[in-house]
Enzyme design. Structure first.
Site, short mmCIF file in Angstrom:
data_model
loop_
_atom_site.label_atom_id
_atom_site.label_comp_id
_atom_site.label_asym_id
_atom_site.label_seq_id
_atom_site.Cartn_x
_atom_site.Cartn_y
_atom_site.Cartn_z
N LYS A 76 41.87 31.93 32.73
CA LYS A 76 41.97 31.94 34.19
C LYS A 76 41.54 30.56 34.69
CE LYS A 76 40.36 34.82 38.08
NZ LYS A 76 39.52 36.00 38.43
N SER A 151 42.03 39.53 40.94
CA SER A 151 42.48 38.16 41.10
C SER A 151 43.00 37.50 39.82
CB SER A 151 41.33 37.31 41.66
OG SER A 151 40.25 37.29 40.76
N SER A 175 38.49 42.23 39.22
CA SER A 175 39.57 41.27 38.94
C SER A 175 40.05 41.18 37.49
CB SER A 175 39.16 39.88 39.40
OG SER A 175 39.32 39.81 40.79
N1 GLN Z 1 39.45 42.25 44.88
C1 GLN Z 1 38.06 41.95 44.93
C2 GLN Z 1 37.79 40.89 45.97
O1 GLN Z 1 38.71 40.51 46.60
C3 GLN Z 1 37.56 41.52 43.58
C4 GLN Z 1 37.83 40.10 43.26
C5 GLN Z 1 37.26 39.70 41.92
O2 GLN Z 1 36.82 40.53 41.12
N2 GLN Z 1 37.21 38.40 41.69
O3 GLN Z 1 36.70 40.48 46.17
#
Ligand code: GLN
Length: 472
Positions: A76, A151, A175
């Protein structure tokens, strides 16, 4: 590349394949598939790739190969590799070159893995669909009109379409697990403190964890074993990890009233119940559990994470990292740089979170929001600890809905946040969780089962996960 890590090691050892052939195959699949999916933001430099190939070949010759020697892997783009670009899918870091290796990168290099390229993501990991990337959305390999999740959407999609066998993502509120679920693969969010966060661009520092994606539980476990461990460079990494025994006869708790809620897709619920039935007919005991404070987890998360984001993002000020823009019309040239760089360099969701986080931390509101959230966070932890006295694991769906259409939620932040209902409690509590493929909807969209274990109970997740793989 549809081979397991074990198959790859066997083939490397008996000479049916070579490290260069594996790298070439990954390149070929990615160049064929990524045009339509857009999981990859860029490849690492040839110098890096060549030196890794040489190292892997040497390790194979010396008999020091690990499960990842010669294996192409994608990271990532919020994990830094020395001398290579790392953008967090943000315009503000579009031309940023990292100056050191993340601890996980150091470990992967030592294991002989081939770091191949950088995966797309929501900007600074803020989002659940990869639509917040400054460089374009990643599409779901099962249906390109839908999101791959987020994400870590790129890390998930590239494994799902067979570009690489394994990848790394980060999970602050789901994510890793949610994109794994949307793409039909396995994703692990390790215990907070089990994997070093050094070299991961911080989002919510008390919640962030790096973890692996793969097509099977064995491979996720193999990557976890390589990247885990205490690290002096991350004060929150745990030194003395307690040995958590894996019970042979397992009891799984289900927070029924929390799962069977308004807004859950009927196919998700049906599939979840079918998964539980399968476990039951294979000797698992399934019991209902009560987690009274679970309903508050989403609110707690979206206070804590915004607060931590507003603090972490202050380092992107146009002075130290990446983009720096001057505002010729500003009366104060320094403030002009801050304002112009941050308005032009950061996307809407990131700016929204900085504003809301600054608000919840401001004097007069701190006690009402941030402190209160931390009190409820402690209550949740206690509640989980007491439930884990009786059950080996907790089961929930990973997501209340299957992969949604691109654009469906991108203009409604609250709808996007609500989709995190089943994943964020886990980061609040800090325990490990795994997302396992559990079938598909009528439209062939992947569905999944999420299993949650007590702190450092990853082995329990792998053990149940392998059983589940066999029976589903
Ligand atoms: N969807 C969650 C957020 O928007 C989790 C994001 C993540 O785990 N980086 O914060």
């Amino acid at each position: 590349m549809r081979k397991t890590l074990q198959q790859i090691q066997e083939e490397l050892k008996n000479g049916t394949t070579t490290v260069s052939a594996l790298v070439e195959e990954a390149h070929t699949v990615i160049s064929e598939k990524d045009e339509s999916i857009h999981a990859i933001l860029g490849m690492y430099s040839n110098d890096l790739i060549e030196s890794q190939i040489a190292r892997a070949e040497q390790m194979l010759k010396d008999g020091t190969a690990t499960a990842l020697t010669g294996v192409p892997i994608v990271l990532k783009d919020n994990i830094v590799v020395k001398g290579e670009r790392a953008t967090a899918a943000s315009k503000i870091l579009a031309d940023y070159t990292a100056v050191y290796d993340a601890t996980v990168v150091k470990k992967l290099k030592e294991a002989g893995a081939i770091l191949l390229g950088r995966a797309n993501m929501d900007e600074f990991a803020m989002g659940g669909s990869t639509e917040n990337s400054a460089f374009g959305v990643t599409k779901n390999p099962h249906d390109i009109t839908r999101v791959a999740g987020g994400s870590s959407g790129g890390s998930s999609a590239v494994v799902a379409y067979g570009g690489v066998p394994v990848s790394l993502g980060s999970d602050t509120g789901g994510s890793i697990r949610q994109p794994a679920s949307f793409c039909g693969i396995v994703g692990l969010k390790p215990t907070y403190g089990a994997v070093s966060r050094y070299g991961l661009m911080a989002m919510g520092s008390s919640l962030d964890q790096i973890g692996p994606f793969a097509t099977c539980v064995d491979d996720v476990e193999a990557v976890f074993n390589i990247i885990k461990g205490a690290d002096d460079l991350d004060a929150t990494s745990i030194k003395d990890i307690p040995a958590v025994p894996v019970n042979s006869r397992k009891k799984i708790g289900v927070p029924r009233s929390f799962v069977e809620r308004e807004g859950i897709d009927p196919e998700v619920l049906e599939n979840f119940n079918a998964s539980l039935e399968k476990l039951k007919s294979n000797g698992y005991e399934i019991v209902d559990i009560q987690l009274e404070h679970l309903e508050k987890a989403l609110s707690v998360y979206y206070v804590v994470v915004f607060a931590e984001i507003s603090s972490n993002m202050s380092r992107y000020d146009g002075i130290r990292y990446g983009l720096s823009l001057k505002d010729e019309n500003a009366s104060n040239s320094m403030l002009g740089v801050y304002f112009k760089t941050r308005t032009d360099g950061l996307g809407d969701e990131v700016r929204r979170r900085i504003l809301l986080g600054t608000y919840v931390l401001s004097s007069g509101y701190y006690d009402a929001y941030y402190n209160k959230a931390n009190i409820v966070r402690a209550m949740l932890r206690e509640e989980f600890a007491s439930v884990f006295k009786d059950v080996d694991a907790i089961a929930m769906p990973t997501s209340p809905i299957p992969a949604f259409k691109i654009g469906e939620k991108s203009h409604d932040p609250l709808a996007m946040y609500l989709a995190d209902i089943f994943t964020v409690p886990i980061n609040i509590v800090g325990v490990p969780a795994i997302s396992l493929p559990s079938g598909v909807t009528k439209n062939n969209l992947p569905l999944s089962l999420q299993l949650i274990a007590p702190h450092f109970g990853e082995s329990t997740l792998f053990s149940i996960g392998r059983d589940f793989e066999k029976i589903s």
